[in-house]
Design an enzyme around this catalytic site. Structure first.
Site, PDB file in Angstrom:
ATOM      1  N   PRO A  54      57.687 125.775  35.206  1.00  0.00           N
ATOM      2  CA  PRO A  54      57.157 124.839  36.199  1.00  0.00           C
ATOM      3  C   PRO A  54      56.057 125.453  37.055  1.00  0.00           C
ATOM      4  CG  PRO A  54      59.224 125.754  36.952  1.00  0.00           C
ATOM      5  CD  PRO A  54      59.002 126.315  35.582  1.00  0.00           C
ATOM      6  N   ASP A  65      57.664 123.472  40.235  1.00  0.00           N
ATOM      7  CA  ASP A  65      58.293 124.486  41.047  1.00  0.00           C
ATOM      8  C   ASP A  65      57.868 124.180  42.490  1.00  0.00           C
ATOM      9  OD1 ASP A  65      59.722 126.714  41.644  1.00  0.00           O
ATOM     10  OD2 ASP A  65      58.120 128.130  41.163  1.00  0.00           O
ATOM     11  N   TRP A  80      62.420 132.087  42.704  1.00  0.00           N
ATOM     12  CA  TRP A  80      62.493 132.527  41.297  1.00  0.00           C
ATOM     13  C   TRP A  80      63.842 132.165  40.683  1.00  0.00           C
ATOM     14  CZ3 TRP A  80      58.451 133.469  38.583  1.00  0.00           C
ATOM     15  CH2 TRP A  80      57.304 134.010  39.181  1.00  0.00           C
ATOM     16  N   GLN A 112      54.328 136.789  34.006  1.00  0.00           N
ATOM     17  CA  GLN A 112      55.675 136.224  34.151  1.00  0.00           C
ATOM     18  C   GLN A 112      56.745 137.114  33.517  1.00  0.00           C
ATOM     19  OE1 GLN A 112      56.493 133.714  35.969  1.00  0.00           O
ATOM     20  NE2 GLN A 112      54.425 133.066  36.441  1.00  0.00           N
ATOM     21  N   TRP A 142      59.263 134.759  35.628  1.00  0.00           N
ATOM     22  CA  TRP A 142      60.099 133.706  35.054  1.00  0.00           C
ATOM     23  C   TRP A 142      60.840 134.154  33.796  1.00  0.00           C
ATOM     24  CZ3 TRP A 142      59.201 129.410  31.244  1.00  0.00           C
ATOM     25  CH2 TRP A 142      60.113 128.369  31.423  1.00  0.00           C
ATOM     26  N   LYS A 180      38.752 140.118  37.147  1.00  0.00           N
ATOM     27  CA  LYS A 180      39.825 139.156  37.353  1.00  0.00           C
ATOM     28  C   LYS A 180      39.294 137.950  38.130  1.00  0.00           C
ATOM     29  CE  LYS A 180      44.384 140.017  38.371  1.00  0.00           C
ATOM     30  NZ  LYS A 180      45.496 140.753  38.987  1.00  0.00           N
ATOM     31  N   LYS A 198      40.142 133.330  43.734  1.00  0.00           N
ATOM     32  CA  LYS A 198      39.682 132.191  44.510  1.00  0.00           C
ATOM     33  C   LYS A 198      38.604 132.626  45.502  1.00  0.00           C
ATOM     34  CE  LYS A 198      43.624 129.111  44.318  1.00  0.00           C
ATOM     35  NZ  LYS A 198      44.834 128.681  45.008  1.00  0.00           N
TER      36      LYS A 198
END
Ligand SMILES: [Zn+2]
Ligand SMILES: [Zn+2]
Length: 1010
Positions: free
Chosen positions: A39, A78, A505, A541, A545, A578, A581
């Protein structure tokens, strides 16, 4: 073609005809391929990284569906966690927890809930536009009451087994945010700073001797409970400045100058020695203030004696557990000294260093101080210095399940494979207990109630259980409503919920059962979908996750909840930086979609490198994917469409079974593409599947097949040649549409819809037709293409255009049998009149003997020059006899005295590649020059006809400033090719006139329409 517009039309078609829904329903009852969606959080705009995960998931799911599997796709959101809270704090201008509580938890959480879906529309739009088929109408959402209830159930399971417990843990802690940070968060915020480090004397009880310790965090001395030495290193007692001081021998040598050694002993011997505390603000509940041993004590810096404060250091805490030392915690949640800390009370710890140093100095306990430059962690969100801090937390005892985790990891297939025994194994091998609780607001409330009177604790595992015990339940299970629910304790006291919420998490780690509201509902669905066949997320992840899923499913079911995990590389910008933003170094996905389309972005992401490798993303790469692959494919299709429409070709009615050689070849190659894609998709080598498709389309279909076959479709009659070609192209394109459909679903749909009138996404993936595979033919064609390439290369080298016919090419090959069937193709493609295959091509070349002066000189000194001359004018056969007569004298000649050079004869040029040798005759004969010139003229006239917008059937009269003999014997050819009624050999006077430069000659052509 306007590609993005075409895609919009396809989206409309999918929507109107509910193709996604149908594609799933169609497979009901078939074997399942279970996908579990990781999610995302919709509180930020989707960026190219999200587009990548959505694209890769989509390819796999569409492919599996077309392979006949039932692939349900439930979206998920999520929704909890600190990032959401931080965002809302910023919006509301709240600076800390106190201000949040003054603002009101209810209002604050309402804002969080709103914020979580702030960009839901943008996410839905991106998902739709990129072509990711997932059920966004019925997603699982971690903030739903029913989802929370399932999470509660799992916590109660852990509780029942004693795996959910309260303990201390030293964690990096941000006093501003009032929360702990995970290790990867800490890693983001290191800065170099200068702190005070000090040498402090601890007086040994009952003696006038001191233990000298060193610390870089003076404020932690308040909580000192022990000193640690290394058991095996040597320590010394010295006389220094009139005092008796103990420290490590190695350290004394490097930090002190004049001193007298009184005694030397191993650190072990100091164990148990008691000393007088520096500060005694509270009476500890356990024995403390004595020397312990620890192997982490280093001889690289300090004094070899380490001050231990279990409340403020991870290693300290471990030592504390081992020696059962008390945890003296005198710092509050905001990083300020509690009121028990007397004169320090209310001070922020980092600011207290100076006063403590001053205090020690006054008391004569400070032996020295120095500035100390080191890397210190700061909060990546708010830039406050972090402190290491023992906080009370609720834990899940994952360390007890370590062996189970290892066992269950064995059942998982990792892509790439190296993660399984690398990064992931390393992580679970050292697994720590999961610090589950957060003293925050927006999260799944920890369902533990504690009696205020007798301290009894209970864990609630369901809404019903809570209702039975409390008599009521809130409409919303979040704080603050849940906090108002009180339970009567059996002792008569009142039980209140602990204030913590849990780590988000853990929420997402429950997705595999909580999305079904298991075990309260849907037991069968859950069982049928457990474990999932496939999960896929970015590589970061691995400890996120991927771990939390395995942790929760190991805890509850002692099994993995996913069988295959595909990890994706990070997205980088053009220079390999990388994406961030802040730097805004990426193009918005929406901009790419409207400029180049989703297929172009998808194809680039999928074909450029293995899924797990980082991907650089920039406009030009996407543009290239569009023009090099997608538009090439579209041009092939357009070609077929145009001519088959002109000829009113109807596959059902007109198709022929027999095929021409080249048609059989391309059909055979297509079967290989199907095979390759199937093989590659089995191992998620999506990039290799893409390359097989692209090579086929660009190289074989467009650059070879279509080019060679063009002329077949230009004839007017409806012959076998043409029908065989149309039948073949129809089969190739309609099959290809199905092959590419999972990868580039828009153009696949467009082509298939136009050809077949139904959605390609409701079709099966093509199956290899063994009978169409012809290995021998493929090999012949491969050789024909290689030969063609060599000849073209040779022409280019000598600057001879393909339009100029050449007389012959002599060819020898190491292997490869009969090429008779493809000789005509080679001739046509290379414009060489004659192709001759020979055993030994050297026989057609000149052999030249070169004398080796060095070797001759050594043997024959001054005669060498003459001998060399003779040798070079001698035949090879003669030299092999081994002697030569020079000035009446016989000289012995051996093989090292000369070498044989092989050279093309005059008028030939030689080329070689992969064992194929070609000797191309490049002498221009008069007749070939005429033919070539005629072709040049034809090309110019055709170009001019195009510029005049003449229709195919319109006739012309041509005037040209050359003499008739320049195209002697080719006049009819020129007339036919250009639909000219007459050619006049004169300087053009009127009509459309244009000047050309043909091989440095000024040629003027005039055209008049009749
Ligand atoms: Zn912070
Ligand atoms: Zn009680």
């Amino acid at each position: 073609m306007n590609y993005p517009k075409m895609e919009e039309e396809i989206l409309k078609y999918w929507n109107e005809h509910e193709i996604f829904k149908k594609s799933i329903e169609k497979r009901k009852g078939e074997k399942k391929f279970v996908f579990l969606e990781g999610p995302p959080t919709a509180n930020g705009m989707p960026h190219p990284g999200h587009v990548l995960t959505r694209t890769v998931k989509d390819v796999v799911l569409r492919y599996k569906t077309m392979k006949g599997y039932y692939v349900a796709r439930k979206a998920g959101w999520d929704t909890h966690g600190l990032p959401v809270e931080i965002e809302v704090e910023k919006i509301l201008g709240l600076k800390n927890k106190q201000e949040i509580e003054e603002f009101g938890i209810e209002k604050f959480n309402q804002e969080c809930k709103k914020n979580v879906f702030k960009y839901e529309e943008a996410w839905k739009e991106m998902t739709k536009r990129v072509g990711f088929w997932i059920d966004m109408e019925n997603p699982y959402i971690t903030l739903d009451n029913l989802y929370i209830e399932s999470v509660w159930w799992s916590l109660k399971e852990a509780w029942k087994r004693g795996l959910l417990y309260r303990g201390y843990r030293v964690t990096p802690y941000c006093p501003r945010c009032g929360t702990t940070l995970s290790s990867h968060e800490v890693a983001q915020g290191y800065k170099e700073v200068e702190d005070d480090s000090i040498f402090v004397k601890f007086k040994i009880k009952g003696k006038d001797e001191f233990l000298l310790a060193w610390t870089t965090t003076p404020w932690t001395l308040i909580s000192n409970v022990a000193l640690a030495v290394h058991p095996d290193e040597l320590y010394v007692k010295i006389e220094y400045n009139g005092e008796k001081i103990i420290l490590a021998e190695a350290r004394a040598k490097s930090i002190l100058k004049e001193y007298r050694v009184l005694d030397v002993f191993k650190g072990m011997e100091l164990k148990g020695i008691e000393y007088e505390p520096l500060y005694k603000f509270v009476e500890p509940d356990k024995k403390c203030w004595y020397v312990v041993t620890a192997v982490f004590v280093t001889m690289d810096e300090g004094t070899g004696i380490v001050h231990i404060a279990p409340a403020f250091g991870e290693e300290d805490y471990e030592v504390g557990i081992k020696y059962d030392l008390p945890v003296v915690q005198l710092v509050d949640n905001e990083g300020k000294f509690k009121k028990e800390a007397g004169w320090l009370s209310g001070k922020f710890v980092k600011d207290a260093d100076k006063e403590i140093i001053e205090n020690l100095k006054e008391r004569g306990l400070l032996e020295g101080e120095q500035k100390y430059r080191h890397q210190y962690p700061f909060c990546w969100r708010c830039d406050s210095p972090l402190i290491y801090y023992a906080i009370e937390s609720w834990f899940i005892g994952m360390s007890k399940l370590r062996d189970n985790l290892l066992k269950n990891n064995e059942e998982i297939k990792w892509y790439p494979e190296n993660l399984k025994y690398g990064r992931f194994l390393d992580f679970i091998k050292d697994v720590r207990d999961w610090a589950l609780s957060r003293k925050r607001y927006w999260g799944t409330p920890l369902p533990i109630w504690v009696c205020e009177k007798c301290k009894k604790e209970i864990c609630i595992g369901s809404i019903k259980e809570l209702k039975d015990l409390a008599g009521k339940i809130p409409y919303d299970l979040h704080r603050p409503f849940i906090d108002e629910i009180k339970i009567k304790c059996e002792c008569g006291g009142e039980m209140k919920r602990v204030e913590e919420v849990i780590d988000a998490w853990y929420d997402s780690g429950c997705a595999f059962f909580a999305q079904w509201h298991y075990p309260f509902e849907n037991e069968e669905e859950f069982m049928n979908n457990f474990p999932a066949d496939f999960i896929c997320e970015a590589i970061d992840q691995t400890r996120g996750w991927f771990y939390s899923l395995l942790a929760v499913s190991t805890l509850l079911f002692d099994k993995t909840c996913y069988k295959n995990v595909l990890t994706l590389g990070l997205i980088l910008d053009e220079k390999g930086q990388k994406m961030s933003k802040k730097a805004r170094n990426y193009i918005e996905p929406s901009e790419i979609f409207s400029k180049y389309g989703a297929d172009a972005l998808r194809w680039y992401l999928l074909s450029s490198s293995p899924p797990w490798q980082p991907k650089r993303i920039y406009e030009k790469a996407i543009k290239d994917a569009l023009s090099q692959f997608l538009l090439t494919l579209w041009n092939v299709y357009s070609f077929y469409k145009t001519y088959s429409n002109l000829d009113k070709f109807d596959y059902e009615r007109d198709f022929v079974k027999e095929r021409k050689l080249i048609d059989r070849w391309i059909l055979s190659r297509l079967q290989k593409v199907i095979m390759e894609v199937d093989k590659r998709m089995e191992e998620f080598e999506i990039h290799k599947a893409c390359r097989a498709i692209e090579d086929f389309v660009v190289d074989e279909l467009s650059n070879w097949y279509i080019r060679l076959c063009r002329k077949r479709f230009w004839t007017e009659e409806q012959n076998f040649d043409k029908l065989s070609g149309y039948s073949t192209l129809y089969e190739i394109l309609s099959t290809l549409a199905r092959i590419i459909a999972p990868f580039v679903p828009f153009i696949g749909e467009k082509i298939y819809l136009e050809m077949k009138g139904e959605s390609v996404h409701l079709c099966d993936f093509p199956v290899v037709e063994e009978s169409l595979i012809d290995e021998k033919l493929e090999e012949k064609m491969r050789l024909a293409r290689e030969i063609t390439e060599i000849i073209r290369g040779l022409r280019a080298k000598k600057n001879i255009k393909v339009r100029y016919p050449l007389k012959e090419a002599i060819i020898s090959m190491e292997e490869g049998g009969e090429l008779e069937e493809v000789i005509n193709l080679i001739k046509e493609e290379t414009n060489v009149k004659n192709i001759i295959f020979v055993e030994n091509i050297e026989e057609y070349m000149e052999k030249k003997v070169k004398a080796n002066l060095a070797s001759l000189g050594k043997k024959y000194k001054k005669d060498a020059g003459n001998i060399a001359n003779l040798i070079e004018n001698c035949s090879v056969e003669k030299l092999k006899e081994g002697k030569i007569i020079c000035n009446g004298k016989e000289y012995e000649i051996s093989e090292e005295d000369y070498r044989i050079e092989i050279k093309e004869k005059e008028g030939y040029i030689f080329g070689e590649k992969d064992g194929i040798k070609v000797l191309l005759n490049i002498t221009k004969s008069e007749e070939l020059i005429v033919e070539g010139f005629a072709r040049e003229i034809v090309r110019r006239i055709q170009q001019m006809r195009k510029e005049m917008n003449l229709e195919m059937e319109e006739k012309i009269i041509v005037e040209i400033n050359i003499s008739r003999d320049r195209i002697d014997g080719w006049e009819d050819y020129v007339k036919n090719e250009t639909r000219s009624k007459e050619i006049k050999y004169c300087l053009p006077q009127d009509g459309y006139i244009k000047e050309w430069d043909i091989d440095d000659e000024r040629i003027i052509i005039g055209i008049k329409k009749i």
